[in-house]
Scaffold this active site. Structure first.
Site, short mmCIF file in Angstrom:
data_model
loop_
_atom_site.label_atom_id
_atom_site.label_comp_id
_atom_site.label_asym_id
_atom_site.label_seq_id
_atom_site.Cartn_x
_atom_site.Cartn_y
_atom_site.Cartn_z
N GLY A 67 44.53 -3.90 -58.70
CA GLY A 67 43.39 -4.67 -58.21
C GLY A 67 43.10 -5.88 -59.08
O GLY A 67 42.77 -6.96 -58.59
N THR A 68 43.22 -5.70 -60.39
CA THR A 68 42.90 -6.80 -61.30
C THR A 68 43.82 -7.99 -61.04
O THR A 68 43.37 -9.12 -60.84
CB THR A 68 43.03 -6.31 -62.77
OG1 THR A 68 42.09 -5.26 -62.96
CG2 THR A 68 42.79 -7.43 -63.76
N ASN A 146 31.87 -0.72 -56.49
CA ASN A 146 32.43 0.45 -57.19
C ASN A 146 31.38 1.35 -57.83
O ASN A 146 31.60 2.52 -58.04
CB ASN A 146 33.45 0.01 -58.26
CG ASN A 146 33.01 -1.18 -59.06
OD1 ASN A 146 32.65 -2.22 -58.51
ND2 ASN A 146 33.01 -1.05 -60.36
N HIS A 194 45.89 3.15 -57.36
CA HIS A 194 45.40 4.37 -58.00
C HIS A 194 44.02 4.79 -57.52
O HIS A 194 43.58 5.91 -57.79
CB HIS A 194 45.43 4.24 -59.53
CG HIS A 194 44.39 3.36 -60.14
ND1 HIS A 194 43.27 3.87 -60.73
CD2 HIS A 194 44.31 2.02 -60.29
CE1 HIS A 194 42.54 2.87 -61.21
NE2 HIS A 194 43.15 1.73 -60.96
N THR A 230 60.42 -7.37 -62.17
CA THR A 230 61.06 -6.35 -61.31
C THR A 230 59.98 -5.50 -60.65
O THR A 230 59.02 -5.08 -61.29
CB THR A 230 61.98 -5.47 -62.18
OG1 THR A 230 62.92 -6.32 -62.82
CG2 THR A 230 62.72 -4.43 -61.34
N CYS A 313 35.28 0.56 -66.35
CA CYS A 313 35.54 -0.47 -67.35
C CYS A 313 34.34 -0.62 -68.29
O CYS A 313 34.48 -1.07 -69.40
CB CYS A 313 35.84 -1.79 -66.68
SG CYS A 313 37.04 -1.61 -65.39
C1 LIG Z 1 36.05 -3.15 -57.09
C2 LIG Z 1 37.21 -3.12 -58.03
N1 LIG Z 1 38.00 -4.19 -58.12
C3 LIG Z 1 39.06 -4.23 -58.94
C4 LIG Z 1 39.37 -3.15 -59.74
C5 LIG Z 1 40.57 -3.22 -60.65
O1 LIG Z 1 41.63 -2.44 -60.12
P1 LIG Z 1 42.83 -1.98 -61.06
O2 LIG Z 1 42.34 -0.85 -61.89
O3 LIG Z 1 43.91 -1.55 -60.10
O4 LIG Z 1 43.24 -3.16 -61.85
C6 LIG Z 1 38.56 -2.01 -59.71
C7 LIG Z 1 38.81 -0.88 -60.61
O5 LIG Z 1 37.89 -0.21 -61.08
C8 LIG Z 1 37.45 -1.98 -58.82
O6 LIG Z 1 36.65 -0.92 -58.72
#
Ligand SMILES: Cc1ncc(COP(=O)(O)O)c(C=O)c1O
Length: 367
Positions: A67-68, A146, A194, A230, A313
């Site tokens: 996601g990041t 989240n 994940h 990769t 986080c």
């Molecule tokens: C709303 C949201 N965006 C982005 C992320 C980041 O995802 P990743 O852990 O796959 O980098 C998270 C992870 O907590 C999330 O809840």
């Protein structure tokens, strides 16, 4: 006992079978020989599965590390190529830190990043959004938060963006496998493996075909030039397998509702953030007046119960959740709030165990 599905979903049982099989795939998808071709074919099958699930074309998916990276590629990749200093970008203060980090960088590069307010119940203030949309070039607003599970009115936001020819990026990480996702008026959308029971370190960006992005890695050759490195074959396959697996949404919503009803009956004065809003069925963000959230999660941990203070986080840091502050709550309320996020492997017996322990711990803390 695990009630922290929004931090990460346990790997789905079906995914374990899929990845055990794929561990025998030794080829690099870029290699021309049969092992390489085999790995490449598996990735393309996974791409089709994910695209079918979302009702989009397989050509609109870019695999990433999660996601990041999808947030960074979507926003930074779009802005670097298409926007100039002073161009207006709308965002909300409810966004994930990975996205707010990009906004910080865009501001330092001279873009006019304007925050859209949210209302006290935790979703976007649409009047404020409409007034700020004028002259905007890009909007980024998340589908589901989240920490609270609140769903933003993404359908309406998307329509307004399309009508005003504004590009719309949406962080869909917490929406996938929790609610139906309509991407028709979204141009760019971020996803993570994940959070749905796939492996960590893999995700994807949905990108409508006409949108052009600058890759994050110079001279990228993978993913049609949008990404370098990769491919994470095992991770990608795990994500496709997780997306196919039944998320048991009704079952999870019943468990969450049972938890909230029992909690309100058994513990005085608890408040559930965003309860009046449209929420996904697995998240419960609970304020326990006069209790330190940190003490609560520590005491629960001692009983073998895993929950989070806020977003994963932010866990471990004593700074209050930026989401709750953005909703207008005080620091002290934010520090007395705990997030419970449920999933399909939870049982009613586990929820009863959680409730019993919460009862005892809160009585002890209050004394
Ligand atoms: C709303 C949201 N965006 C982005 C992320 C980041 O995802 P990743 O852990 O796959 O980098 C998270 C992870 O907590 C999330 O809840």
């Amino acid at each position: 006992m695990y009630f922290d599905y929004n931090a990460t979903h346990p790997i789905c049982n079906e995914v374990v079978d899929t990845i055990t099989d794929i561990l025998n795939v030794s080829g690099n998808p870029s290699s021309a020989h049969k092992h390489g071709r085999f790995a490449k074919d598996r990735i393309e099958e996974a791409r089709e599965i994910i695209a079918d699930y979302l009702g989009i074309s397989y050509k609109e998916l870019i695999f990433t590390s999660g996601g990041t990276e999808s947030n960074v590629l979507g926003l930074l990749g779009y802005c670097s190529l298409n926007l100039e200093a002073d161009d207006k970008v709308l965002y909300s203060g409810l966004e994930h830190p990975s996205l707010l980090g990009v906004i910080h960088q865009l501001k330092s590069q001279g873009l006019n990043c304007v925050k859209v307010n949210c209302n006290t119940s935790g979703s976007i203030d649409m009047d404020d959004f409409k007034s700020k949309l004028v002259d905007a070039k890009l909007v980024t607003i998340m589908y589901v938060n989240n920490e609270t599970g609140i769903q933003n009115p993404v359908g309406e936001i998307g329509k307004l963006c399309a009508k005003n020819k504004v590009i719309f990026h949406c962080d869909c990480v917490q929406a996938l496998s929790k609610t139906a996702i309509d991407l028709s008026n979204i141009d760019l959308a971020s996803f993570s493996g994940h959070k749905i029971g796939g492996l960590k370190g893999v995700g994807f960006l949905f990108k409508k075909s006409h949108i052009k992005l600058s890759p994050l890695f110079p001279k990228s050759t993978q993913e049609k030039g949008h990404r370098g490195g990769t491919e994470n074959v095992t991770g990608i396959l795990s994500m496709a397998s997780a997306i196919k697996s039944d998320a048991k949404l009704d079952y999870v919503r019943d468990l969450r509702d049972y938890f909230e009803n029992q909690l309100s009956e058994r513990i005085e004065c608890v408040q559930i953030s965003g309860k009046s809003e449209t929420r996904v069925g697995n998240t419960s963000n609970v304020y326990f007046p006069d209790c330190s959230g940190e003490s609560l999660i520590f005491s629960l941990d001692m009983k073998g119960i895993c929950v989070s203070l806020g977003s994963a986080c932010a866990a471990g840091s004593i700074s209050p959740s930026h989401v709750l502050l953005e909703m207008g709550f005080s620091e002290s309320r934010a520090k007395s709030t705990v997030r419970f996020s449920f999933g399909k492997y939870n049982t009613k017996e586990e929820v009863d165990f959680l409730l019993d322990n919460l009862d005892q711990i809160i009585n002890r803390i209050k004394k």
